[in-house]
Design an enzyme around this catalytic site. Sequence first.
Site, PDB file in Angstrom:
ATOM      1  N   ASP A  11       0.860  -1.183   0.000  1.00  0.00           N
ATOM      2  CA  ASP A  11       0.000   0.000   0.000  1.00  0.00           C
ATOM      3  C   ASP A  11       0.896   1.232   0.000  1.00  0.00           C
ATOM      4  OD1 ASP A  11      -2.512   1.476   0.293  1.00  0.00           O
ATOM      5  OD2 ASP A  11      -1.811   1.938   2.313  1.00  0.00           O
ATOM      6  N   SER A  12       0.268   2.389  -0.217  1.00  0.00           N
ATOM      7  CA  SER A  12       1.019   3.637  -0.192  1.00  0.00           C
ATOM      8  C   SER A  12       1.491   3.997   1.209  1.00  0.00           C
ATOM      9  CB  SER A  12       0.147   4.770  -0.744  1.00  0.00           C
ATOM     10  OG  SER A  12      -1.015   4.922   0.047  1.00  0.00           O
ATOM     11  N   CYS A  74      -4.288  -1.092  -2.195  1.00  0.00           N
ATOM     12  CA  CYS A  74      -4.343   0.348  -2.411  1.00  0.00           C
ATOM     13  C   CYS A  74      -5.260   0.581  -3.596  1.00  0.00           C
ATOM     14  CB  CYS A  74      -2.940   0.892  -2.695  1.00  0.00           C
ATOM     15  SG  CYS A  74      -2.879   2.624  -3.200  1.00  0.00           S
ATOM     16  N   GLU A 153      -3.147   8.925   8.327  1.00  0.00           N
ATOM     17  CA  GLU A 153      -1.708   8.678   8.478  1.00  0.00           C
ATOM     18  C   GLU A 153      -1.146   9.385   9.716  1.00  0.00           C
ATOM     19  OE1 GLU A 153       0.697   7.028   6.518  1.00  0.00           O
ATOM     20  OE2 GLU A 153      -0.768   6.143   5.165  1.00  0.00           O
ATOM     21  N   CYS A 185     -10.932   3.432  -0.349  1.00  0.00           N
ATOM     22  CA  CYS A 185      -9.530   3.636   0.023  1.00  0.00           C
ATOM     23  C   CYS A 185      -9.313   2.806   1.270  1.00  0.00           C
ATOM     24  CB  CYS A 185      -9.244   5.114   0.293  1.00  0.00           C
ATOM     25  SG  CYS A 185      -7.581   5.434   0.942  1.00  0.00           S
ATOM     26  N   HIS A 187      -7.516   3.180   3.705  1.00  0.00           N
ATOM     27  CA  HIS A 187      -7.404   3.950   4.940  1.00  0.00           C
ATOM     28  C   HIS A 187      -8.768   4.161   5.600  1.00  0.00           C
ATOM     29  CE1 HIS A 187      -3.517   4.939   3.136  1.00  0.00           C
ATOM     30  NE2 HIS A 187      -3.140   5.510   4.255  1.00  0.00           N
TER      31      HIS A 187
END
Length: 272
Positions: A11-12, A74, A153, A185, A187
């Site tokens: 993932d990013s 992602c 994040e 997403c 996240h």
Amino acid sequence: MNSSAPIGVFDSGVGGLTVVREIMRQIPNEQIIYFGDTARVPYGSKSRKTVTRYSEQIVRFLRQQDVKAIVAACNTASAYALDEIEKEIDIPVIGVIRPGAKTAMDVTRNGRIGVIGTEATIGSGIYARYIKEQNTEMEVLGKACPLLVPLVEEGLLNDPVTDEIALRYLSSLIDSGIDTLILGCTHYPLIRATIGKVMGGHVTLVNPAYETARELRELLEGAHMLNQSKPELGDNRYQFFVSDGADKFIRFANSIIKYGVLSAKVVNIEEY
């Protein structure tokens, strides 16, 4: 391919840990190697060319770890780079978009589906395109929410700032008539409670992380690649790699995964 080989997940940043958590729950015998591109997060504001280059570097790193399958955990990478990755490697690779879209089509009652994601994911139109290919009568409404990834994040999961930003982004969807919302997403499941509170109980939230782990299990079963034996403690069952900020990553990962993320190694991913 050795069925006891690990699964590669990337993932990013930290969002892909929601997919890792689901893989741990649903396929507990599997070993996992995770790479989070924490030095270059977020991907959502970057070009297709750049995201594809980043993804190809990470895949080359994971291939050197002798993984038996790769999960692009992602949405942006799945939208921009998955087709190219599939051409280049000879092991199974799956993204998070198709599993989430399939579930949304199954659970919607009125055929009006919302999608929230990064600018890249929403701009690509990949969710709408896939859903329309399966059922032309479905209506898909997308909304880019670029600030949510950096807020996650930074660990602001239960913060008034996150509540306010989510409300601003989602306000246009509240009265749109959707009854299903894809968290487009990885996240976003980390702020699922916030999103659910804003949207209201009549909207079903679809978590592609859960659906991706389920599809991965089915893929491995079909290929007779499930690990049948439980790894012993100390067998490097779960390994974590990042491109920067290992200490911060470990602290955040331990708040998501309850298995104890003891270490994360920094990799110069630009070498791959």
